[in-house]
Design an enzyme around this catalytic site. Structure first.
Site, PDB file in Angstrom:
ATOM      1  N   ARG A  32       0.810  -1.219   0.000  1.00 16.12           N
ATOM      2  CA  ARG A  32       0.000   0.000   0.000  1.00 16.12           C
ATOM      3  C   ARG A  32       0.838   1.262   0.000  1.00 16.12           C
ATOM      4  O   ARG A  32       0.468   2.260  -0.592  1.00 16.12           O
ATOM      5  CB  ARG A  32      -0.919   0.015   1.231  1.00 16.12           C
ATOM      6  CG  ARG A  32      -1.986  -1.057   1.256  1.00 16.12           C
ATOM      7  CD  ARG A  32      -2.846  -0.920   2.517  1.00 16.12           C
ATOM      8  NE  ARG A  32      -2.082  -1.093   3.738  1.00 16.12           N
ATOM      9  CZ  ARG A  32      -1.748  -0.123   4.577  1.00 16.12           C
ATOM     10  NH1 ARG A  32      -2.115   1.123   4.319  1.00 16.12           N
ATOM     11  NH2 ARG A  32      -1.061  -0.375   5.672  1.00 16.12           N
ATOM     12  N   GLY A 136       5.756 -22.965   9.711  1.00 21.51           N
ATOM     13  CA  GLY A 136       6.937 -23.586  10.291  1.00 21.51           C
ATOM     14  C   GLY A 136       7.747 -22.577  11.083  1.00 21.51           C
ATOM     15  O   GLY A 136       7.339 -21.429  11.263  1.00 21.51           O
ATOM     16  N   LYS A 191       0.602 -21.132  18.406  1.00 24.99           N
ATOM     17  CA  LYS A 191       1.978 -20.902  18.884  1.00 24.99           C
ATOM     18  C   LYS A 191       2.215 -19.434  19.197  1.00 24.99           C
ATOM     19  O   LYS A 191       3.033 -19.105  20.076  1.00 24.99           O
ATOM     20  CB  LYS A 191       2.985 -21.422  17.866  1.00 24.99           C
ATOM     21  CG  LYS A 191       3.015 -20.685  16.530  1.00 24.99           C
ATOM     22  CD  LYS A 191       4.053 -19.594  16.459  1.00 24.99           C
ATOM     23  CE  LYS A 191       3.941 -18.795  15.172  1.00 24.99           C
ATOM     24  NZ  LYS A 191       4.994 -17.786  15.029  1.00 24.99           N
ATOM     25  N   SER A 254      11.132 -13.028  17.783  1.00 24.71           N
ATOM     26  CA  SER A 254       9.692 -13.233  17.743  1.00 24.71           C
ATOM     27  C   SER A 254       8.967 -12.031  18.357  1.00 24.71           C
ATOM     28  O   SER A 254       9.202 -11.671  19.506  1.00 24.71           O
ATOM     29  CB  SER A 254       9.310 -14.500  18.512  1.00 24.71           C
ATOM     30  OG  SER A 254       7.928 -14.517  18.813  1.00 24.71           O
TER      31      SER A 254
END
Length: 334
Positions: A32, A136, A191, A254
């Site tokens: 965008r 994964g 997860k 993460s």
């Protein structure tokens, strides 16, 4: 040559464009924001999301969805899960009838409790043999640095999964095929929630025993929900289950782990959002994962704990005490 259009120019979309290009696939990113797209097209960099990474010159970028989809064999969707329905409704009329729709998103839609493949099917009318999932232990920064990694490519049609496997198989990125779309999607969505819990534990200064317990019991909760929805339990012991869970719970890369760590160290949800800045899928999806579990009569105490901290304003220490005080009844893995 196989052609892929990636919608979404964030961390994972940009990193996956590099994977596809290195695998010999003609690749175009669609975004965008003109300034991000122009930087990718002219300089082959996306410094806002992947600083220090140079993209192959064969990766192109555009703000025009129709141009990106022209002749595309695969449409790869990497946008935030909660914006999929609205965005895909705009793009659906532009998608060629033979194009396979690939979800790299890891979330459960709020309200409907649909997995991303279900949203794709409902919005576009695509049959199961045109919808695939990639999941994964795939931390974008490491993949962009070409560290060896593996994933699962899932589609109800094995031949389509194998086509996609060839499209993204590079010297450092090894895809395996699977027909268990349900299991792969649930592993990726849940997860994120368990990653928040692991981050909270780290932020509280707790140790490796705590993290190992969270990973193991989180995997059990995911498997119970998967069984209730018809997933193959073996999926959760593989890359799309345990592999993805370990990476999310252990890595500082993460976003879910980082967000949880900020909460565990005393930050509010608003403060954590301001510091992380980018979309943290587990923060929104934890509520829909819990609702999905309740609809199917599945107990998920770790997910309940995360929802209580993130959405109900409960303190991490209060919820840890409540979690540890649960009945010590004998529990099987599933």
């Amino acid at each position: 040559m196989t052609r892929a259009a990636i919608f979404g120019t964030g961390n994972w979309g940009t990193a996956f464009s590099l994977v596809l290009a290195d695998a010999g696939t003609d690749t175009v990113l669609c975004g965008r924001r003109a300034e991000v797209v122009d930087r990718i097209e002219r300089e082959h960099h996306n410094p806002e999301y992947l600083p220090g990474i140079t993209l192959p010159e064969t990766v192109h970028a555009t703000t025009d969805p129709a141009a990106a989809l022209d002749g595309a064999d695969f449409l790869v969707l990497t946008i935030p899960a909660q914006s999929l329905r609205e965005s895909l409704t705009r793009w659906a009329p532009l998608i060629p009838p033979q194009t396979v729709l690939v979800s790299l998103m890891k979330g459960i839609e709020l309200g409907t409790c649909m997995r991303m493949s279900q949203v794709i099917a409902e919005v576009t009318g695509a049959a199961p043999d045109r919808i695939a999932v990639v999941s994964g232990p795939n931390l974008a920064q490491e993949i962009a640095e070409r560290h060896p990694a593996a994933c699962v490519v899932a589609c109800a049609d094995q031949s389509v999964a194998e086509r996609l496997q060839k499209t993204c198989h590079s010297p450092y990125f090894r895809p395996y095929t699977n027909t268990d779309v349900i299991g792969c999607e649930l592993g990726g969505a849940v997860k994120n929630v368990i990653g928040l819990a692991a981050g909270i534990a780290d932020g509280m200064g707790l140790g490796d025993n705590t993290k190992a317990s969270l990973i193991t019991r989180g995997l059990a909760e995911t498997t119970r929900l998967g069984l209730a929805l018809g997933a193959d339990p073996y999926t959760f012991s593989g890359l799309a289950g345990l592999g993805d869970l370990v990476a999310t719970c252990a890595s500082q890369l993460s976003r879910n782990h980082r967000f949880g760590s900020l909460l565990g160290s005393g930050r509010t949800v608003a403060e954590a959002q301001q510091e992380v800045r980018q979309t943290t899928e587990g923060v929104k999806s934890c509520a829909s994962v819990l609702e999905l579990a309740r609809r199917h009569g599945v107990e998920m105490p770790l997910v309940e704990t995360v929802v209580a901290v993130v959405h109900d304003g409960r303190s991490p220490r209060e919820m840890l005490a409540a979690l540890m005080a649960r009945s010590a009844k004998s529990e099987s893995l599933y």
